[in-house]
Design a protein around this motif. Sequence first.
Motif, PDB file in Angstrom:
ATOM      1  N   SER A  82      98.598  68.569  58.063  1.00 15.04           N
ATOM      2  CA  SER A  82      99.686  68.615  59.042  1.00 15.04           C
ATOM      3  C   SER A  82      99.191  68.721  60.475  1.00 15.04           C
ATOM      4  O   SER A  82      99.944  68.451  61.411  1.00 15.04           O
ATOM      5  N   GLY A  83      97.923  69.095  60.673  1.00 19.97           N
ATOM      6  CA  GLY A  83      97.403  69.245  62.030  1.00 19.97           C
ATOM      7  C   GLY A  83      97.177  67.937  62.762  1.00 19.97           C
ATOM      8  O   GLY A  83      96.955  67.942  63.977  1.00 19.97           O
ATOM      9  N   LEU A  84      97.254  66.789  62.057  1.00 19.88           N
ATOM     10  CA  LEU A  84      96.995  65.504  62.698  1.00 19.88           C
ATOM     11  C   LEU A  84      98.216  64.965  63.422  1.00 19.88           C
ATOM     12  O   LEU A  84      98.166  63.882  63.998  1.00 19.88           O
ATOM     13  N   TYR A  90      99.398  65.656  72.821  1.00 21.34           N
ATOM     14  CA  TYR A  90      98.407  66.276  71.950  1.00 21.34           C
ATOM     15  C   TYR A  90      98.811  66.132  70.491  1.00 21.34           C
ATOM     16  O   TYR A  90      99.996  66.213  70.156  1.00 21.34           O
ATOM     17  N   THR A  91      97.836  65.974  69.619  1.00 16.79           N
ATOM     18  CA  THR A  91      98.067  66.350  68.226  1.00 16.79           C
ATOM     19  C   THR A  91      97.869  67.863  68.151  1.00 16.79           C
ATOM     20  O   THR A  91      97.280  68.477  69.048  1.00 16.79           O
ATOM     21  N   LYS A  92      98.348  68.466  67.075  1.00 20.21           N
ATOM     22  CA  LYS A  92      98.161  69.917  66.929  1.00 20.21           C
ATOM     23  C   LYS A  92      96.679  70.261  66.841  1.00 20.21           C
ATOM     24  O   LYS A  92      96.241  71.293  67.350  1.00 20.21           O
ATOM     25  N   ARG A  93      95.910  69.393  66.219  1.00 12.89           N
ATOM     26  CA  ARG A  93      94.470  69.650  66.103  1.00 12.89           C
ATOM     27  C   ARG A  93      93.791  69.588  67.470  1.00 12.89           C
ATOM     28  O   ARG A  93      92.900  70.392  67.774  1.00 12.89           O
ATOM     29  N   GLU A  94      94.204  68.650  68.316  1.00 12.21           N
ATOM     30  CA  GLU A  94      93.636  68.561  69.661  1.00 12.21           C
ATOM     31  C   GLU A  94      94.003  69.786  70.495  1.00 12.21           C
ATOM     32  O   GLU A  94      93.174  70.298  71.261  1.00 12.21           O
ATOM     33  N   LEU A  95      95.238  70.245  70.359  1.00 11.80           N
ATOM     34  CA  LEU A  95      95.630  71.450  71.086  1.00 11.80           C
ATOM     35  C   LEU A  95      94.851  72.658  70.582  1.00 11.80           C
ATOM     36  O   LEU A  95      94.435  73.512  71.377  1.00 11.80           O
ATOM     37  N   ALA A  96      94.642  72.729  69.263  1.00 13.42           N
ATOM     38  CA  ALA A  96      93.841  73.825  68.710  1.00 13.42           C
ATOM     39  C   ALA A  96      92.438  73.814  69.312  1.00 13.42           C
ATOM     40  O   ALA A  96      91.877  74.869  69.640  1.00 13.42           O
ATOM     41  N   GLN A 224     100.043  80.384  66.470  1.00  7.49           N
ATOM     42  CA  GLN A 224     100.750  79.319  65.763  1.00  7.49           C
ATOM     43  C   GLN A 224     100.886  78.113  66.679  1.00  7.49           C
ATOM     44  O   GLN A 224     101.412  78.214  67.787  1.00  7.49           O
ATOM     45  N   ILE A 225     100.419  76.968  66.216  1.00  5.13           N
ATOM     46  CA  ILE A 225     100.500  75.739  66.994  1.00  5.13           C
ATOM     47  C   ILE A 225     101.509  74.811  66.317  1.00  5.13           C
ATOM     48  O   ILE A 225     101.327  74.437  65.147  1.00  5.13           O
ATOM     49  N   VAL A 226     102.575  74.487  67.053  1.00  5.30           N
ATOM     50  CA  VAL A 226     103.662  73.698  66.470  1.00  5.30           C
ATOM     51  C   VAL A 226     104.021  72.543  67.391  1.00  5.30           C
ATOM     52  O   VAL A 226     103.684  72.535  68.579  1.00  5.30           O
TER      53      VAL A 226
END
Length: 312
Positions: A82-84, A90-96, A224-226
Amino acid sequence: MIPRELLRKIRQIEIRTKRLVSESTAGAYHSAFKGEVREYQPGDEVRTIDWNVTARMNHPFVKKFVEERELTVVLLVDLSGSGLFGSCDYTKRELAAEIASVLAFSAIRNNDKVGLLLFTDHVEAFIPPRKGRRHVLRVIREILCFEPRHRGTDLQAPVHFLQKVLSRRSIVVMLSDFLGSTFTSRAQVAGHLRRGAVFSSTLGQVPLAPLKQAGRRHDLVAIQIVDRYELELPPLGRLILKDAETGEVVELNTGDPRRRESFVERQRRAQAELRRLFRSADIDLIQLRTDQPYAGALAQFFEAREKRRLRG
């Protein structure tokens, strides 16, 4: 060899986050985690008063003048399927990766070590804590380009692993969407959806017992990244969606206002339950979104932590 596009992305993240760290975040990190002041007591020298903290707290605090403590910071980053997703820049993974960069540069600026643990429903990789810019750049690179062997989510796996490898109290920051079922669109829909749309139907089951145990041993923080489309459905009509982690396929009519309202209400209740669970475990939780600036929210979070620590 690292692809040129990835190198450019890592460099962009370094430039953005180092500017933020140099302006404010490193000092806020220090105050929130390193505890260099205490409340003023009768008999303390007036010249030892920390006027910055005193102004924020509205009553006097003094500097403790102890030897600088070297801390260990371990970033736990969720690499599940789901992080992609990301519906904005941003994707969630990029923001992470960017949030991890802010924390890592803040840590090394404060003479702390930084480690990285990547997980899905298994522990995927562990980079032991070290110092230095090159090490932080490696952390960013691994978050962005590591290819996990699994796609699910299990928070127990990284928590149990940390209990084995960390021998002393550390700062542990877990970055995850904390989602259970997430769905990815097969079709690309007129500029609204980026890299497939992800919609959340439920939050994952948060394993409270191991988190409480980890929180007692370490200073555990949950980020939490949403994405906005995990909190509300866009009115895009009928979509065929595929679960990013399990492969399950469903058809969903996002053009129905009642369905969208029901989805928003379900997510509101789910988010409230997530906050309640972390609060009951005495673990700090902050939500950051791909469609909103994170600097202000992160600064407020650090400030709230500092105030609670000073009053506790």
